[in-house]
Design an enzyme around this catalytic site. Sequence first.
Site, PDB file in Angstrom:
ATOM      1  N   ASN A   1     -40.016  43.981  10.262  1.00  0.00           N
ATOM      2  CA  ASN A   1     -39.562  43.769  11.639  1.00  0.00           C
ATOM      3  C   ASN A   1     -38.041  43.716  11.645  1.00  0.00           C
ATOM      4  O   ASN A   1     -37.438  43.011  10.841  1.00  0.00           O
ATOM      5  CB  ASN A   1     -40.115  42.449  12.194  1.00  0.00           C
ATOM      6  N   GLU A   2     -37.430  44.481  12.545  1.00  0.00           N
ATOM      7  CA  GLU A   2     -35.970  44.511  12.686  1.00  0.00           C
ATOM      8  C   GLU A   2     -35.262  44.629  11.325  1.00  0.00           C
ATOM      9  O   GLU A   2     -34.479  43.745  10.942  1.00  0.00           O
ATOM     10  CB  GLU A   2     -35.482  43.282  13.458  1.00  0.00           C
ATOM     11  N   PRO A   3     -35.522  45.706  10.589  1.00  0.00           N
ATOM     12  CA  PRO A   3     -34.882  45.840   9.274  1.00  0.00           C
ATOM     13  C   PRO A   3     -33.366  45.996   9.357  1.00  0.00           C
ATOM     14  O   PRO A   3     -32.674  45.831   8.346  1.00  0.00           O
ATOM     15  CB  PRO A   3     -35.530  47.116   8.703  1.00  0.00           C
TER      16      PRO A   3
ATOM     17  N   HIS B   1     -36.841  47.705  19.834  1.00  0.00           N
ATOM     18  CA  HIS B   1     -36.789  46.528  20.696  1.00  0.00           C
ATOM     19  C   HIS B   1     -35.740  46.724  21.789  1.00  0.00           C
ATOM     20  O   HIS B   1     -34.814  47.523  21.637  1.00  0.00           O
ATOM     21  CB  HIS B   1     -36.456  45.278  19.887  1.00  0.00           C
TER      22      HIS B   1
END
Length: 379
Positions: free
Chosen positions: A27-29, A102
């Site tokens: 998630n959100e690297p 996102h």
Amino acid sequence: MVYEWVKHCVARYGKAEVESWYWEVWNEPDGAYWKGTRSEFFKLYDYAADGLKRALPTAKIGGANVTGGGTKYLDAFIQHCLNDTNYVTGKIGSPLDAVLFHAKGSPKVVDGTVVMDVRAQLRNIHGNYKIISKYPQLKNIPVIIGESDPEGCAACGMSTNPENAYRNGTMYSSYTAASFARLYELTDQYNINLLGAVTWSFEFENQPWFAGFRDLATNGVDKPVLNIFRMFGQMKGNRVETTSNRMYNLNSILDSSIRKPQTDVGALATKAERTAAMMIWNYHDEDKTGIPDSVRVIFKKLPVKTITFTEYRVDAYNSNAYEVWKKMGSPQNPDARQIAILEKAGQLKMIGKPVKQNSSKNIELVLPRQGVSLLKMDW
């Protein structure tokens, strides 16, 4: 590990069920959650995708659920999946069955007033759509906005983050109506196959009533924002054209948000075989009350002469448990009778009763600032 996990899921839930899922890696690297390099994340993705596809070749995987501003990272990730050497197979490319990112707004407190920034969230969507649409190989690929919210911290209540006070009342509900309409507009503009946008809201157990977390309910009592999704749930069929002389155009919002003196009075409409619906909102980025607006709704080309008309409303007086709770004195230990009242107040409220009327008759209504109405026509 991924191979064994997917095999387990197929054994437990069945092949057809697991085939319907979309899998993601991390998630959100591009943010604080990934400590490795970009190349190391791509390697992780390749190995995870390989394990998934070996266990279930028809499984679907995508990424990279970057933060709202992570367009460059998403671009590099797509480049890797389409053109780079796969770390596992040594061949060109890696599985990519969906693209995810996102999108977040950025509220602030200005002179004691919460001021939203719908522009920031829409710019995130606009920027990522632009990246996706530049790759012809991705035409019609499913796109998922993995988190789509007015700001970034669900677990930050209004006691520590006063800008999040918008979450309890009609600021959140009217923002949601106005922002989703522009999401659809951007989706049309870039011809994106939008599969869904996730409202990243949670359930916070054993917390104070209306503490201002990003949730759709507090202690089991629904907040006004949840009723906007109930309204969306009643809109069937396809979207149809709407125009409003008080609706900010998309380019204006992307440039300067909704900050001019007048509010955004806009609409989104749908039509199915025997029903039509229109959502109308009165929104502004500044969390202030004001004089209600008189709205005239003119319908064109309804296929019958007589309809059954119903209105639902979210505003300070309808579908709003928060205002009822405040009038109770903001109890932190409401009794059973008070809870029952709050639960009822949290439901989507119908204004009056359904009425039969001529389909050519204009609808006149008074919509307060931060109010949202759903007008439903059945025949």
